[in-house]
Scaffold this active site. Structure first.
Site, PDB file in Angstrom:
ATOM      1  N   SER A  88     -19.935 -15.164 -68.898  1.00 26.28           N
ATOM      2  CA  SER A  88     -18.480 -15.094 -68.935  1.00 26.28           C
ATOM      3  C   SER A  88     -17.903 -16.422 -69.412  1.00 26.28           C
ATOM      4  CB  SER A  88     -17.924 -14.771 -67.543  1.00 26.28           C
ATOM      5  OG  SER A  88     -18.050 -15.890 -66.682  1.00 26.28           O
TER       6      SER A  88
ATOM      7  N   LYS B 139     -18.930 -19.351 -54.585  1.00 22.45           N
ATOM      8  CA  LYS B 139     -18.471 -18.200 -53.808  1.00 22.45           C
ATOM      9  C   LYS B 139     -19.209 -16.920 -54.189  1.00 22.45           C
ATOM     10  CE  LYS B 139     -14.516 -16.591 -56.578  1.00 22.45           C
ATOM     11  NZ  LYS B 139     -13.082 -16.228 -56.505  1.00 22.45           N
ATOM     12  N   ASP B 140     -19.922 -16.920 -55.328  1.00 22.39           N
ATOM     13  CA  ASP B 140     -20.678 -15.744 -55.749  1.00 22.39           C
ATOM     14  C   ASP B 140     -22.104 -15.731 -55.204  1.00 22.39           C
ATOM     15  OD1 ASP B 140     -18.546 -14.777 -57.221  1.00 22.39           O
ATOM     16  OD2 ASP B 140     -19.202 -15.711 -59.090  1.00 22.39           O
TER      17      ASP B 140
ATOM     18  N   ALA C 210      -9.871  -6.799 -56.592  1.00 23.66           N
ATOM     19  CA  ALA C 210     -11.195  -6.321 -56.192  1.00 23.66           C
ATOM     20  C   ALA C 210     -11.662  -6.980 -54.908  1.00 23.66           C
ATOM     21  CB  ALA C 210     -12.205  -6.593 -57.304  1.00 23.66           C
TER      22      ALA C 210
ATOM     23  N   ARG D 219     -10.799  -9.535 -49.090  1.00 18.18           N
ATOM     24  CA  ARG D 219     -10.225 -10.692 -48.401  1.00 18.18           C
ATOM     25  C   ARG D 219      -8.761 -10.870 -48.797  1.00 18.18           C
ATOM     26  NH1 ARG D 219      -9.071 -15.537 -50.385  1.00 18.18           N
ATOM     27  NH2 ARG D 219     -10.200 -15.041 -52.298  1.00 18.18           N
ATOM     28  N   ARG D 220      -8.489 -10.847 -50.087  1.00 18.63           N
ATOM     29  CA  ARG D 220      -7.109 -11.005 -50.558  1.00 18.63           C
ATOM     30  C   ARG D 220      -6.257  -9.804 -50.147  1.00 18.63           C
ATOM     31  NH1 ARG D 220      -9.480 -12.957 -56.386  1.00 18.63           N
ATOM     32  NH2 ARG D 220      -9.437 -15.210 -55.995  1.00 18.63           N
TER      33      ARG D 220
ATOM     34  N   ARG E 155     -11.274  -5.390 -61.936  1.00 20.86           N
ATOM     35  CA  ARG E 155     -12.395  -6.327 -62.076  1.00 20.86           C
ATOM     36  C   ARG E 155     -12.510  -6.756 -63.522  1.00 20.86           C
ATOM     37  NH1 ARG E 155     -17.833  -4.625 -60.435  1.00 20.86           N
ATOM     38  NH2 ARG E 155     -18.173  -6.844 -60.865  1.00 20.86           N
ATOM     39  N   GLY E 156     -13.391  -7.716 -63.769  1.00 19.32           N
ATOM     40  CA  GLY E 156     -13.570  -8.234 -65.119  1.00 19.32           C
ATOM     41  C   GLY E 156     -13.336  -9.733 -65.137  1.00 19.32           C
ATOM     42  N   ASN E 157     -13.571 -10.351 -66.313  1.00 15.02           N
ATOM     43  CA  ASN E 157     -13.337 -11.785 -66.384  1.00 15.02           C
ATOM     44  C   ASN E 157     -11.844 -12.089 -66.366  1.00 15.02           C
ATOM     45  OD1 ASN E 157     -12.292 -11.718 -69.113  1.00 15.02           O
ATOM     46  ND2 ASN E 157     -14.399 -11.562 -69.864  1.00 15.02           N
TER      47      ASN E 157
ATOM     48  N   THR F 143      -9.657 -10.594 -69.172  1.00 17.53           N
ATOM     49  CA  THR F 143      -9.580  -9.138 -69.051  1.00 17.53           C
ATOM     50  C   THR F 143      -8.548  -8.736 -68.009  1.00 17.53           C
ATOM     51  OG1 THR F 143     -11.887  -8.832 -69.726  1.00 17.53           O
ATOM     52  CG2 THR F 143     -10.876  -7.062 -68.456  1.00 17.53           C
TER      53      THR F 143
ATOM     54  N   CYS G 292     -19.796  -6.856 -47.870  1.00 17.56           N
ATOM     55  CA  CYS G 292     -18.754  -7.090 -48.872  1.00 17.56           C
ATOM     56  C   CYS G 292     -17.487  -6.312 -48.539  1.00 17.56           C
ATOM     57  CB  CYS G 292     -19.256  -6.710 -50.265  1.00 17.56           C
ATOM     58  SG  CYS G 292     -20.090  -8.063 -51.110  1.00 17.56           S
TER      59      CYS G 292
END
Length: 357
Positions: free
Chosen positions: A47, A121-122, A173, A176-177, A194-196, A199, A287
């Site tokens: 990405s 975080k990933d 996505a 948490r948020r 979702r996506g970069n 996007t 998740c």
């Protein structure tokens, strides 16, 4: 902002050795007798943000020994991960956030790459056997940013969500948020986005939703900080554990690379990351469990030891339950502080929040 805490500034012996090896390689194209073959292979997602982070990491590393850059000591390897391939489902439905690192760590474990660069975080809290988090780089701004669709504007500086009309659709996505926003504004609607970064911004501009949220760190690293309509204070939106930190993983037995990376380790980033990841590990949610963790080192006061302040959050996805607590202690106790706060949050949260479903 410059850190008031110690960090490595001189090349490690391993870094000096690698630089010497690179210089020898220039003189002898047929090879060298060193233990390691150059170039070193750096694994990363493909990405735009991942590539910016990886190249910034290499710039930081070669700043100590320019010959490493001049000799082409590093080779970038872009790896397509499952998390990148599947964009129409939540991560929880396809195996969790570790899917942004799975294929990269497989390549690291079997020797196809020498180290890997990640958004911290990933990374899953427990790494695959034989791999370690060798280095954390200086944290960028950890806050979340709310991006509004054209035509919306913040109307009340003291209410960051005041720009959102009743029942607004938020593209998101992150549970948490979502949980933290719904706790304040239960009227809001959420749709998967979702996506970069680009996007997501394109979908917002196409009115597929009325707002979305992104990590401010990513926007800044991409030179797009101006796209943030409203920056959310961590007291309003607790960030994800590790947000804004770049982490580098290597094989546990690769002592040379671990020593090399110690030259650019950021003390403050390591301390806060240790606390946040310890909190996450203790909560051990899926998740589908909204969890936030944010640590800061409180500036040193003359005559006093520095302090680490950690805030943790657990919630239901619909925002109906939300528990937020903080703890303060010494940076060297970061792991213990994270564990203690995690135990406290887990003890006083409904047990079903942590169950897989």
């Amino acid at each position: 902002m410059d850190s008031a805490y110690p960090s490595s500034s001189a090349p490690s012996p391993a870094l000096q050795e690698l630089a010497a090896e690179a210089a020898a390689r220039q003189k002898k194209a047929s090879g060298h007798s060193g233990r390691r073959t150059l170039p070193l292979r750096v694994g990363t997602r493909g990405s735009p943000l991942a590539l910016v982070q990886t190249r910034a990491f290499l710039t930081t590393l070669t700043r100590f020994c320019p010959v490493l850059r001049d000799m082409g000591a590093f080779q970038e390897h872009q790896i397509n991960t499952t998390g990148d391939q599947v964009q129409n489902r939540r991560l929880a439905e396809i195996g969790g956030k570790g899917l942004f690192a799975k294929e990269i760590h497989e390549a690291l474990a079997d020797g196809r790459i020498d180290f890997a660069v990640h958004s911290l975080k990933d990374l899953e809290t427990t790494l695959p056997p034989g791999l370690v988090l060798a280095c954390t780089l200086k944290r960028e701004d950890a806050r979340d940013a709310l991006i509004l669709s054209p035509g919306l504007a913040q109307s009340d500086p003291d209410d960051p969500y005041s720009a959102l009309p009743e029942g607004a659709l938020i593209g998101c996505a992150s549970v948490r948020r979502q949980a933290q926003m719904l706790h304040v504004r239960p009227d809001l609607k959420f749709g998967l986005l979702r996506g970069n970064v680009q996007t997501r911004l394109d979908k917002l501009a196409a009115h597929q939703c009325q707002a979305t949220l992104l990590a401010l760190a990513g926007l800044k690293r991409l030179g797009m900080a101006e796209r943030a309509s409203i920056v959310l204070d961590p007291t309003v939106m607790v960030p994800a554990a590790g947000q804004g930190i770049v982490g580098v993983t290597v094989r546990e037995d690769d002592i040379e690379l671990r020593e090399l990376l110690s030259a650019i380790e950021d003390y403050e980033a390591r301390a806060v990351a240790t606390a946040e990841r310890s909190l996450l590990a203790e909560l051990d949610g899926s998740c589908r469990t909204p969890i936030g963790g944010y640590a800061q080192l409180i500036p040193i006061v003359a005559g006093e030891d520095p302090k680490l302040h950690l805030t943790g959050l657990v919630a239901r996805e619909d925002g109906a339950f939300l528990l937020k607590r903080s703890i303060t202690g010494l940076p060297e106790d970061a792991a213990r502080l994270g564990k203690e706060l995690g135990e406290s949050l887990r003890k006083d949260s409904p047990s079903d929040i942590f169950e897989e479903n």
